[in-house]
Write a protein that holds these residues in place. Structure first.
Motif, PDB file in Angstrom:
ATOM      1  N   GLU A  85      32.406  22.513  12.424  1.00 43.39           N
ATOM      2  CA  GLU A  85      32.779  21.407  13.304  1.00 43.39           C
ATOM      3  C   GLU A  85      34.136  20.825  12.923  1.00 43.39           C
ATOM      4  O   GLU A  85      34.940  20.488  13.799  1.00 43.39           O
ATOM      5  CB  GLU A  85      31.717  20.309  13.256  1.00 43.39           C
ATOM      6  N   ILE A  86      34.416  20.737  11.624  1.00 39.18           N
ATOM      7  CA  ILE A  86      35.720  20.226  11.178  1.00 39.18           C
ATOM      8  C   ILE A  86      36.825  21.180  11.607  1.00 39.18           C
ATOM      9  O   ILE A  86      37.874  20.756  12.095  1.00 39.18           O
ATOM     10  CB  ILE A  86      35.711  20.007   9.655  1.00 39.18           C
ATOM     11  N   GLU A  87      36.589  22.480  11.435  1.00 38.28           N
ATOM     12  CA  GLU A  87      37.598  23.464  11.849  1.00 38.28           C
ATOM     13  C   GLU A  87      37.806  23.427  13.360  1.00 38.28           C
ATOM     14  O   GLU A  87      38.928  23.587  13.845  1.00 38.28           O
ATOM     15  CB  GLU A  87      37.181  24.872  11.398  1.00 38.28           C
ATOM     16  N   ALA A  88      36.752  23.215  14.118  1.00 37.92           N
ATOM     17  CA  ALA A  88      36.886  23.121  15.572  1.00 37.92           C
ATOM     18  C   ALA A  88      37.717  21.910  15.961  1.00 37.92           C
ATOM     19  O   ALA A  88      38.482  21.948  16.929  1.00 37.92           O
ATOM     20  CB  ALA A  88      35.508  23.047  16.224  1.00 37.92           C
ATOM     21  N   LEU A  89      37.620  20.846  15.224  1.00 36.36           N
ATOM     22  CA  LEU A  89      38.425  19.670  15.507  1.00 36.36           C
ATOM     23  C   LEU A  89      39.906  19.881  15.140  1.00 36.36           C
ATOM     24  O   LEU A  89      40.779  19.273  15.734  1.00 36.36           O
ATOM     25  CB  LEU A  89      37.874  18.461  14.751  1.00 36.36           C
ATOM     26  N   ARG A  90      40.156  20.717  14.135  1.00 36.32           N
ATOM     27  CA  ARG A  90      41.527  20.962  13.730  1.00 36.32           C
ATOM     28  C   ARG A  90      42.281  21.854  14.715  1.00 36.32           C
ATOM     29  O   ARG A  90      43.499  21.768  14.821  1.00 36.32           O
ATOM     30  CB  ARG A  90      41.556  21.629  12.339  1.00 36.32           C
ATOM     31  N   ARG A  91      41.561  22.726  15.411  1.00 33.33           N
ATOM     32  CA  ARG A  91      42.218  23.610  16.371  1.00 33.33           C
ATOM     33  C   ARG A  91      42.757  22.799  17.552  1.00 33.33           C
ATOM     34  O   ARG A  91      42.086  21.892  18.038  1.00 33.33           O
ATOM     35  CB  ARG A  91      41.234  24.650  16.892  1.00 33.33           C
ATOM     36  N   PRO A  92      43.931  23.150  18.010  1.00 40.50           N
ATOM     37  CA  PRO A  92      44.469  22.416  19.172  1.00 40.50           C
ATOM     38  C   PRO A  92      43.669  22.719  20.435  1.00 40.50           C
ATOM     39  O   PRO A  92      43.201  23.822  20.634  1.00 40.50           O
ATOM     40  CB  PRO A  92      45.900  22.931  19.293  1.00 40.50           C
ATOM     41  N   ALA A  93      43.498  21.690  21.245  1.00 37.70           N
ATOM     42  CA  ALA A  93      42.772  21.867  22.508  1.00 37.70           C
ATOM     43  C   ALA A  93      43.668  22.552  23.520  1.00 37.70           C
ATOM     44  O   ALA A  93      44.840  22.265  23.638  1.00 37.70           O
ATOM     45  CB  ALA A  93      42.306  20.514  23.032  1.00 37.70           C
ATOM     46  N   ASN A  94      43.116  23.488  24.262  1.00 44.70           N
ATOM     47  CA  ASN A  94      43.907  24.227  25.283  1.00 44.70           C
ATOM     48  C   ASN A  94      43.837  23.559  26.606  1.00 44.70           C
ATOM     49  O   ASN A  94      43.055  23.038  27.149  1.00 44.70           O
ATOM     50  CB  ASN A  94      43.420  25.667  25.387  1.00 44.70           C
TER      51      ASN A  94
END
Length: 105
Positions: free
Chosen positions: A96-105
């Motif tokens: 979940e933390i890594e998903a938050l770090r990825r930029p939203a497309n």
């Protein structure tokens, strides 16, 4: 014989009477100190007159009570989040933390 009996009973009766009066005074003091109403001889409550100072005090205590309840609600919410984080599995949290770090497309 009667005089001896009277001399024996009189001090005991005096102590019992004084203890009863002392107990009554003490319980009345506790009631007044803790804000309970006094009672008349028929057991009916005798309420003191409401003064402006007492009403202001009640108002301030009510406001403080509302603030403390709001703060308690906030603390409960924060505690629920902390409990969820602590009991959550480590790999799921890291995903979940890594998903938050990825930029939203």
């Amino acid at each position: 014989m009667d005089l001896v009996l009277l001399n024996t009973i009189a001090p005991v009766a005096a102590v019992v009477g004084l203890a009863g009066v002392g107990g009554w005074v003490f319980t009345t003091w506790l009631r007044v100190k803790n804000g309970y109403p006094l009672e008349n001889s028929w057991g009916k409550a005798i309420y003191p007159r409401a003064s402006d100072e007492a009403m202001e005090r009640v108002k301030l205590i009510s406001q403080e009570n509302a603030q403390l309840r709001a703060e308690l609600g906030s603390v409960k919410d924060r505690l629920a989040v902390i409990e969820r984080i602590v009991t959550d599995e480590g790999h799921r949290l890291s995903h979940e933390i890594e998903a938050l770090r990825r930029p939203a497309n």
